[in-house]
Design an enzyme around this catalytic site. Structure first.
Site, PDB file in Angstrom:
ATOM      1  N   LYS A  74      -8.699 -24.086  -2.370  1.00  0.00           N
ATOM      2  CA  LYS A  74      -8.222 -24.621  -1.084  1.00  0.00           C
ATOM      3  C   LYS A  74      -6.860 -25.311  -1.194  1.00  0.00           C
ATOM      4  O   LYS A  74      -6.105 -25.374  -0.234  1.00  0.00           O
ATOM      5  CB  LYS A  74      -9.254 -25.591  -0.492  1.00  0.00           C
ATOM      6  CG  LYS A  74     -10.513 -24.904   0.017  1.00  0.00           C
ATOM      7  CD  LYS A  74     -11.429 -25.908   0.697  1.00  0.00           C
ATOM      8  CE  LYS A  74     -12.723 -25.269   1.141  1.00  0.00           C
ATOM      9  NZ  LYS A  74     -13.589 -26.199   1.890  1.00  0.00           N
ATOM     10  N   ASN A  95      -8.294 -23.858   4.362  1.00  0.00           N
ATOM     11  CA  ASN A  95      -9.465 -22.986   4.196  1.00  0.00           C
ATOM     12  C   ASN A  95      -9.397 -21.742   5.095  1.00  0.00           C
ATOM     13  O   ASN A  95     -10.304 -20.922   5.072  1.00  0.00           O
ATOM     14  CB  ASN A  95     -10.767 -23.748   4.458  1.00  0.00           C
ATOM     15  CG  ASN A  95     -10.990 -24.018   5.932  1.00  0.00           C
ATOM     16  OD1 ASN A  95     -10.036 -24.096   6.702  1.00  0.00           O
ATOM     17  ND2 ASN A  95     -12.236 -24.145   6.345  1.00  0.00           N
ATOM     18  N   ASP A 110     -12.146 -27.264   8.342  1.00  0.00           N
ATOM     19  CA  ASP A 110     -13.282 -28.120   7.957  1.00  0.00           C
ATOM     20  C   ASP A 110     -13.338 -29.371   8.838  1.00  0.00           C
ATOM     21  O   ASP A 110     -14.404 -29.806   9.259  1.00  0.00           O
ATOM     22  CB  ASP A 110     -13.150 -28.553   6.482  1.00  0.00           C
ATOM     23  CG  ASP A 110     -13.602 -27.458   5.531  1.00  0.00           C
ATOM     24  OD1 ASP A 110     -14.392 -26.584   5.940  1.00  0.00           O
ATOM     25  OD2 ASP A 110     -13.154 -27.467   4.364  1.00  0.00           O
ATOM     26  N   ALA A 135     -15.463 -39.236  -2.404  1.00  0.00           N
ATOM     27  CA  ALA A 135     -14.008 -39.276  -2.190  1.00  0.00           C
ATOM     28  C   ALA A 135     -13.360 -38.038  -2.802  1.00  0.00           C
ATOM     29  O   ALA A 135     -12.234 -38.091  -3.281  1.00  0.00           O
ATOM     30  CB  ALA A 135     -13.431 -40.558  -2.780  1.00  0.00           C
ATOM     31  N   GLY A 136     -14.066 -36.917  -2.778  1.00  0.00           N
ATOM     32  CA  GLY A 136     -13.531 -35.668  -3.323  1.00  0.00           C
ATOM     33  C   GLY A 136     -12.798 -34.884  -2.245  1.00  0.00           C
ATOM     34  O   GLY A 136     -12.339 -35.451  -1.240  1.00  0.00           O
TER      35      GLY A 136
HETATM   36  P1  NAP Z   1     -15.433 -32.471  -5.122  1.00  0.00           P
HETATM   37  O1  NAP Z   1     -14.007 -32.479  -4.707  1.00  0.00           O
HETATM   38  O2  NAP Z   1     -15.808 -31.904  -6.438  1.00  0.00           O
HETATM   39  O3  NAP Z   1     -15.958 -33.994  -5.049  1.00  0.00           O
HETATM   40  C1  NAP Z   1     -17.227 -34.333  -5.533  1.00  0.00           C
HETATM   41  C2  NAP Z   1     -17.629 -35.717  -5.062  1.00  0.00           C
HETATM   42  O4  NAP Z   1     -18.976 -35.951  -5.527  1.00  0.00           O
HETATM   43  C3  NAP Z   1     -16.781 -36.857  -5.646  1.00  0.00           C
HETATM   44  O5  NAP Z   1     -16.782 -37.924  -4.737  1.00  0.00           O
HETATM   45  C4  NAP Z   1     -17.574 -37.227  -6.918  1.00  0.00           C
HETATM   46  O6  NAP Z   1     -17.386 -38.538  -7.350  1.00  0.00           O
HETATM   47  C5  NAP Z   1     -18.989 -37.079  -6.413  1.00  0.00           C
HETATM   48  N1  NAP Z   1     -19.932 -36.801  -7.506  1.00  0.00           N
HETATM   49  C6  NAP Z   1     -20.050 -35.659  -8.199  1.00  0.00           C
HETATM   50  N2  NAP Z   1     -21.043 -35.770  -9.128  1.00  0.00           N
HETATM   51  C7  NAP Z   1     -21.530 -37.035  -9.002  1.00  0.00           C
HETATM   52  C8  NAP Z   1     -22.553 -37.746  -9.668  1.00  0.00           C
HETATM   53  N3  NAP Z   1     -23.289 -37.194 -10.643  1.00  0.00           N
HETATM   54  N4  NAP Z   1     -22.816 -39.009  -9.276  1.00  0.00           N
HETATM   55  C9  NAP Z   1     -22.086 -39.577  -8.282  1.00  0.00           C
HETATM   56  N5  NAP Z   1     -21.093 -38.955  -7.615  1.00  0.00           N
HETATM   57  C10 NAP Z   1     -20.820 -37.694  -7.970  1.00  0.00           C
HETATM   58  O7  NAP Z   1     -16.343 -31.706  -4.068  1.00  0.00           O
HETATM   59  P2  NAP Z   1     -16.048 -31.507  -2.489  1.00  0.00           P
HETATM   60  O8  NAP Z   1     -15.259 -30.286  -2.292  1.00  0.00           O
HETATM   61  O9  NAP Z   1     -15.575 -32.797  -1.943  1.00  0.00           O
HETATM   62  O10 NAP Z   1     -17.516 -31.174  -1.930  1.00  0.00           O
HETATM   63  C11 NAP Z   1     -18.542 -32.151  -1.909  1.00  0.00           C
HETATM   64  C12 NAP Z   1     -19.765 -31.573  -1.212  1.00  0.00           C
HETATM   65  O11 NAP Z   1     -19.474 -31.258   0.141  1.00  0.00           O
HETATM   66  C13 NAP Z   1     -20.268 -30.276  -1.853  1.00  0.00           C
HETATM   67  O12 NAP Z   1     -21.627 -30.425  -2.087  1.00  0.00           O
HETATM   68  C14 NAP Z   1     -20.051 -29.211  -0.828  1.00  0.00           C
HETATM   69  O13 NAP Z   1     -21.110 -28.283  -0.750  1.00  0.00           O
HETATM   70  C15 NAP Z   1     -20.017 -29.996   0.467  1.00  0.00           C
HETATM   71  N6  NAP Z   1     -19.146 -29.322   1.456  1.00  0.00           N
HETATM   72  C16 NAP Z   1     -19.719 -28.849   2.583  1.00  0.00           C
HETATM   73  C17 NAP Z   1     -18.956 -28.190   3.524  1.00  0.00           C
HETATM   74  C18 NAP Z   1     -19.607 -27.658   4.785  1.00  0.00           C
HETATM   75  O14 NAP Z   1     -19.002 -26.838   5.475  1.00  0.00           O
HETATM   76  N7  NAP Z   1     -20.777 -28.121   5.129  1.00  0.00           N
HETATM   77  C19 NAP Z   1     -17.571 -28.001   3.316  1.00  0.00           C
HETATM   78  C20 NAP Z   1     -17.016 -28.508   2.125  1.00  0.00           C
HETATM   79  C21 NAP Z   1     -17.816 -29.151   1.201  1.00  0.00           C
HETATM   80  P3  NAP Z   1     -16.215 -38.896  -8.427  1.00  0.00           P
HETATM   81  O15 NAP Z   1     -14.958 -39.005  -7.636  1.00  0.00           O
HETATM   82  O16 NAP Z   1     -16.646 -40.180  -9.020  1.00  0.00           O
HETATM   83  O17 NAP Z   1     -16.184 -37.778  -9.415  1.00  0.00           O
END
Ligand code: NAP
Length: 320
Positions: A74, A95, A110, A135-136
């Protein structure tokens, strides 16, 4: 199968990502193609990182009208576009690619997709206290939406506090004119302070307060948006925050995860008397927005239920 008949004039739409095999986007878009009586095939393309530029250019050369881009590209895809929409630039992620005369223009659907999903679910934001967990990448879309929707207070909780701070600072700079209180914390290190913050008398003015949650024995005046990846795939029995006192404050919990259909976070919200939602409607509406951009049309919300049903069937979900 979705019943699309391919012929000599069938147009190409598609998804670039890695992996893509489990994506429901082809089902979502095939359903829209059928409902709108269009002639497109939407295909999912698994693209290796070193081939991303070639994939974008190749799709353009082949006449593809539009593409979706998913994890992990992305951000990376932005350098291969001729233009980037202002909101996508702010969120730092694209996206959806829309064909123009000179190449693809990048959008982020999104953020409006999440907003429309919440509206569809009857969750209003204005004047609300919102706790964002994570905060990802996707948290950027959440923050953008919350600033646009003029919520009252935002509390960003993340395992790594530094990332929460950076996220907050970036949006506060851009939306400097908004009077929104933004606080950040690590839920692992600052948990007592988080509970203090959430226990302060800060009545919501949105639907949550109006729905009568506010003013009871436990003041449930927070909307929680779960934007971490905790609770997915093999770790479905986990939630980023497990403490009961936290869920006592949550009137409504919105998990962006959609697989599993009901996450541990959602179960905890429900067990503590709140309402919970998953991220499938966000996925649906980001796709609907993309389809609208590609075709310059508006898709009525009434179609959403049918498309959602197709997606659920493809995912083997039998729950309402
Ligand atoms: P990302 O950039 O990889 O960010 C991951 C986030 O999860 C960070 O805040 C990370 O914290 C936290 N995390 C990961 N493992 C952890 C653990 N073991 N304990 C505590 N915190 C943890 O991922 P993303 O793209 O933001 O996506 C996050 C979620 O949103 C995914 O599950 C995805 O399926 C969902 N999503 C849904 C949609 C939809 O259309 N519904 C669209 C996009 C994403 P740290 O910063 O501390 O690493």
């Amino acid at each position: 199968m979705n019943g699309i008949e391919i012929n000599g004039t069938t147009g190409l739409l598609g998804l670039l990502g890695n992996p893509v095999e489990h994506s429901v986007s082809p089902v979502l878009h095939a359903s829209l193609v059928k409902k709108h009586n269009d002639n497109y095939a939407y295909l999912a393309f698994r693209v290796e990182q070193e081939q991303l530029k070639a994939a974008v250019e190749g799709a353009y050369a082949l006449g593809a009208k539009g593409l979706n881009v998913t994890v992990p590209y992305k951000k990376e895809v932005m350098q291969y576009l001729c233009e980037i929409d202002e909101k996508a630039e702010l969120l730092g992620a694209v996206n959806t690619l829309v064909r123009t005369e000179h190449g693809y223009k990048g959008y982020n659907t999104d953020m409006p997709g999440l907003y429309r999903a919440m509206r569809y679910d009857g969750v209003s934001l204005e004047g609300q206290n919102v706790v964002v967990i994570g905060a990802g990448g996707v948290a950027n879309a959440v923050l953008g939406m919350l600033f646009e929707a003029k919520v009252k207070k935002i509390l960003i909780l993340n395992r790594t506090k530094e990332k929460a701070v950076q996220l907050a600072e970036r949006f506060q700079r851009v939306y400097a004119d908004r009077e929104i209180v933004v606080k950040t914390a690590s839920y692992e290190e600052d948990y007592p302070a988080v509970m203090d913050e959430m226990s302060q008398d800060a009545a919501g003015t949105g639907h949550i307060a109006q729905a009568g949650y506010f003013g009871g024995e436990k003041k449930k005046d927070w909307l929680a948006i779960q934007a971490t990846s905790v609770g997915m795939s093999t770790k479905t029995d986990e939630a980023a925050i497990g403490e009961s006192a936290f869920y006592d404050r949550i009137a409504c919990g919105y998990d962006l995860i959609f697989n599993p259909y009901e996450t541990k976070f959602m179960k905890l919200v429900k067990e503590h008397g709140g309402k919970s939602y998953n991220g499938l409607r966000m996925l649906l509406f980001q796709g609907i927005y993309a389809y609208e951009l590609w075709n310059d049309i508006s898709i009525p919300d009434e179609w959403a239920a049918d498309v959602l049903q197709q997606m659920k069937e493809a995912m083997g979900i039998t729950k309402a």
